[in-house]
Design a protein around this motif. Sequence first.
Motif, PDB file in Angstrom:
ATOM      1  N   GLY A 146       7.041 -24.245  31.562  1.00 57.87           N
ATOM      2  CA  GLY A 146       7.885 -24.907  32.537  1.00 57.87           C
ATOM      3  C   GLY A 146       7.753 -26.411  32.618  1.00 57.87           C
ATOM      4  O   GLY A 146       7.025 -27.055  31.857  1.00 57.87           O
ATOM      5  N   ILE A 147       8.491 -26.947  33.557  1.00 56.40           N
ATOM      6  CA  ILE A 147       8.559 -28.384  33.815  1.00 56.40           C
ATOM      7  C   ILE A 147       7.384 -28.770  34.711  1.00 56.40           C
ATOM      8  O   ILE A 147       7.135 -28.097  35.713  1.00 56.40           O
ATOM      9  N   PRO A 148       6.658 -29.828  34.382  1.00 53.01           N
ATOM     10  CA  PRO A 148       5.522 -30.230  35.220  1.00 53.01           C
ATOM     11  C   PRO A 148       5.941 -30.496  36.672  1.00 53.01           C
ATOM     12  O   PRO A 148       7.012 -31.053  36.928  1.00 53.01           O
ATOM     13  N   PRO A 149       5.082 -30.106  37.632  1.00 48.82           N
ATOM     14  CA  PRO A 149       5.405 -30.282  39.059  1.00 48.82           C
ATOM     15  C   PRO A 149       5.717 -31.721  39.451  1.00 48.82           C
ATOM     16  O   PRO A 149       6.565 -31.942  40.323  1.00 48.82           O
ATOM     17  N   ASP A 150       5.071 -32.711  38.819  1.00 45.78           N
ATOM     18  CA  ASP A 150       5.358 -34.094  39.204  1.00 45.78           C
ATOM     19  C   ASP A 150       6.797 -34.480  38.870  1.00 45.78           C
ATOM     20  O   ASP A 150       7.421 -35.241  39.613  1.00 45.78           O
ATOM     21  N   LEU A 151       7.359 -33.947  37.785  1.00 44.26           N
ATOM     22  CA  LEU A 151       8.760 -34.206  37.475  1.00 44.26           C
ATOM     23  C   LEU A 151       9.656 -33.367  38.387  1.00 44.26           C
ATOM     24  O   LEU A 151      10.660 -33.857  38.898  1.00 44.26           O
ATOM     25  N   MET A 152       9.285 -32.104  38.621  1.00 46.50           N
ATOM     26  CA  MET A 152      10.078 -31.242  39.506  1.00 46.50           C
ATOM     27  C   MET A 152      10.228 -31.876  40.887  1.00 46.50           C
ATOM     28  O   MET A 152      11.281 -31.764  41.513  1.00 46.50           O
ATOM     29  N   SER A 153       9.208 -32.579  41.335  1.00 47.60           N
ATOM     30  CA  SER A 153       9.252 -33.177  42.679  1.00 47.60           C
ATOM     31  C   SER A 153      10.270 -34.314  42.779  1.00 47.60           C
ATOM     32  O   SER A 153      10.634 -34.716  43.885  1.00 47.60           O
ATOM     33  N   THR A 154      10.761 -34.817  41.647  1.00 46.86           N
ATOM     34  CA  THR A 154      11.755 -35.891  41.664  1.00 46.86           C
ATOM     35  C   THR A 154      13.188 -35.367  41.681  1.00 46.86           C
ATOM     36  O   THR A 154      14.119 -36.139  41.893  1.00 46.86           O
ATOM     37  N   PHE A 155      13.365 -34.076  41.470  1.00 50.09           N
ATOM     38  CA  PHE A 155      14.710 -33.507  41.378  1.00 50.09           C
ATOM     39  C   PHE A 155      15.359 -33.390  42.754  1.00 50.09           C
ATOM     40  O   PHE A 155      14.685 -33.150  43.755  1.00 50.09           O
ATOM     41  N   ASP A 156      16.671 -33.505  42.775  1.00 49.97           N
ATOM     42  CA  ASP A 156      17.418 -33.367  44.024  1.00 49.97           C
ATOM     43  C   ASP A 156      17.377 -31.930  44.536  1.00 49.97           C
ATOM     44  O   ASP A 156      17.279 -31.700  45.741  1.00 49.97           O
ATOM     45  N   TYR A 157      17.491 -30.994  43.625  1.00 49.06           N
ATOM     46  CA  TYR A 157      17.496 -29.572  43.979  1.00 49.06           C
ATOM     47  C   TYR A 157      16.712 -28.791  42.937  1.00 49.06           C
ATOM     48  O   TYR A 157      16.605 -29.203  41.782  1.00 49.06           O
ATOM     49  N   ILE A 158      16.239 -27.627  43.355  1.00 54.92           N
ATOM     50  CA  ILE A 158      15.669 -26.637  42.439  1.00 54.92           C
ATOM     51  C   ILE A 158      16.453 -25.354  42.700  1.00 54.92           C
ATOM     52  O   ILE A 158      16.592 -24.927  43.855  1.00 54.92           O
ATOM     53  N   LEU A 159      16.960 -24.757  41.634  1.00 54.37           N
ATOM     54  CA  LEU A 159      17.677 -23.493  41.798  1.00 54.37           C
ATOM     55  C   LEU A 159      16.705 -22.366  42.096  1.00 54.37           C
ATOM     56  O   LEU A 159      15.599 -22.344  41.560  1.00 54.37           O
ATOM     57  N   GLU A 160      17.143 -21.435  42.916  1.00 57.33           N
ATOM     58  CA  GLU A 160      16.293 -20.281  43.193  1.00 57.33           C
ATOM     59  C   GLU A 160      15.999 -19.547  41.883  1.00 57.33           C
ATOM     60  O   GLU A 160      16.801 -19.592  40.947  1.00 57.33           O
ATOM     61  N   PRO A 161      14.849 -18.895  41.792  1.00 62.02           N
ATOM     62  CA  PRO A 161      14.497 -18.162  40.575  1.00 62.02           C
ATOM     63  C   PRO A 161      15.491 -17.037  40.290  1.00 62.02           C
ATOM     64  O   PRO A 161      16.176 -16.552  41.188  1.00 62.02           O
ATOM     65  N   ILE A 162      15.535 -16.642  39.044  1.00 65.93           N
ATOM     66  CA  ILE A 162      16.324 -15.477  38.647  1.00 65.93           C
ATOM     67  C   ILE A 162      15.435 -14.256  38.849  1.00 65.93           C
ATOM     68  O   ILE A 162      14.355 -14.170  38.273  1.00 65.93           O
ATOM     69  N   TYR A 163      15.899 -13.361  39.681  1.00 69.67           N
ATOM     70  CA  TYR A 163      15.146 -12.126  39.916  1.00 69.67           C
ATOM     71  C   TYR A 163      15.884 -10.964  39.279  1.00 69.67           C
ATOM     72  O   TYR A 163      17.099 -10.841  39.422  1.00 69.67           O
ATOM     73  N   GLY A 164      15.145 -10.129  38.608  1.00 72.95           N
ATOM     74  CA  GLY A 164      15.713  -8.918  38.041  1.00 72.95           C
ATOM     75  C   GLY A 164      15.561  -7.773  39.021  1.00 72.95           C
ATOM     76  O   GLY A 164      15.562  -7.958  40.238  1.00 72.95           O
ATOM     77  N   ALA A 165      15.373  -6.576  38.493  1.00 73.60           N
ATOM     78  CA  ALA A 165      15.243  -5.390  39.338  1.00 73.60           C
ATOM     79  C   ALA A 165      13.871  -5.300  39.999  1.00 73.60           C
ATOM     80  O   ALA A 165      13.725  -4.705  41.056  1.00 73.60           O
ATOM     81  N   GLY A 166      12.871  -5.934  39.377  1.00 73.87           N
ATOM     82  CA  GLY A 166      11.513  -5.866  39.914  1.00 73.87           C
ATOM     83  C   GLY A 166      10.911  -7.244  40.082  1.00 73.87           C
ATOM     84  O   GLY A 166      11.616  -8.231  40.290  1.00 73.87           O
ATOM     85  N   ASP A 167       9.577  -7.318  39.963  1.00 75.48           N
ATOM     86  CA  ASP A 167       8.861  -8.580  40.152  1.00 75.48           C
ATOM     87  C   ASP A 167       8.808  -9.462  38.907  1.00 75.48           C
ATOM     88  O   ASP A 167       8.488 -10.635  39.000  1.00 75.48           O
ATOM     89  N   TRP A 168       9.062  -8.910  37.752  1.00 80.38           N
ATOM     90  CA  TRP A 168       8.908  -9.625  36.491  1.00 80.38           C
ATOM     91  C   TRP A 168      10.110 -10.532  36.273  1.00 80.38           C
ATOM     92  O   TRP A 168      11.253 -10.073  36.255  1.00 80.38           O
ATOM     93  N   ASN A 169       9.893 -11.850  36.116  1.00 79.14           N
ATOM     94  CA  ASN A 169      11.018 -12.771  35.933  1.00 79.14           C
ATOM     95  C   ASN A 169      10.738 -13.831  34.863  1.00 79.14           C
ATOM     96  O   ASN A 169      11.093 -14.985  35.023  1.00 79.14           O
ATOM     97  N   HIS A 170      10.143 -13.443  33.779  1.00 77.33           N
ATOM     98  CA  HIS A 170       9.794 -14.389  32.711  1.00 77.33           C
ATOM     99  C   HIS A 170      10.783 -14.281  31.545  1.00 77.33           C
ATOM    100  O   HIS A 170      10.485 -13.720  30.506  1.00 77.33           O
ATOM    101  N   LEU A 171      11.969 -14.835  31.757  1.00 72.23           N
ATOM    102  CA  LEU A 171      13.031 -14.784  30.768  1.00 72.23           C
ATOM    103  C   LEU A 171      12.890 -15.908  29.751  1.00 72.23           C
ATOM    104  O   LEU A 171      12.297 -16.947  30.044  1.00 72.23           O
ATOM    105  N   SER A 172      13.491 -15.728  28.600  1.00 73.42           N
ATOM    106  CA  SER A 172      13.568 -16.840  27.655  1.00 73.42           C
ATOM    107  C   SER A 172      14.496 -17.892  28.246  1.00 73.42           C
ATOM    108  O   SER A 172      15.364 -17.590  29.084  1.00 73.42           O
TER     109      SER A 172
END
Length: 190
Positions: A146-172
């Motif tokens: 992923g993107i380092p938190p210090d860069l993420m903190s500069t963004f205007d928005y962060i999109l909500e995570p993509i959730y599948g049917a369960g807890d696992w959300n590590h998509l390509s």
Amino acid sequence: MLNYNVFIALLHYPAMDKDGKPIVTSFTTMDLHDIARPCRAYEINTYYIVQPVDGQRYIIRKQLEYWLSEEGKKDNPTRYEAVSLVKLAYTYEEVLEDIQKRTGKMPKVVGTDARKYPNTVSYDFLRHEIQKREDNFLIVFGTAYGIPPDLMSTFDYILEPIYGAGDWNHLSVRNAAAIILDRLLSRNRC
């Protein structure tokens, strides 16, 4: 292009390894084609690939040259259309400068991640903001861990995570890009 105010960037740097340390990731040919295709399908403006390593940039340039050549266009016209949206950049800052130069204003930057952040927004919220056509939006995708938190903190928005049917959300990143573009720009959702 219908979504002329939407740009995306795939960051090979900065990225994080599994321990949260900064790294540069390698380009994969699948990222070129499999992200460019939904970019074309959803009619976005530009797909930036951010890669600072010259050896990696050489590989990307060679692929772009082929698919944008007359031979590549003849071999696969739809690939030509998709790849024509791709622009190679050395840095994230170069992407911002290019968008500002081309449009006359800085874009609203939207990060993507499998985690929630304080400035996390819903797909509905961002879809409505995009449809107003008042601002440009740069949707940023990370590689590796992923993107380092210090860069993420500069963004205007962060999109909500993509959730599948369960807890696992590590998509390509390729899968995530397609899902996110569909959720934001599909005519079925407007």
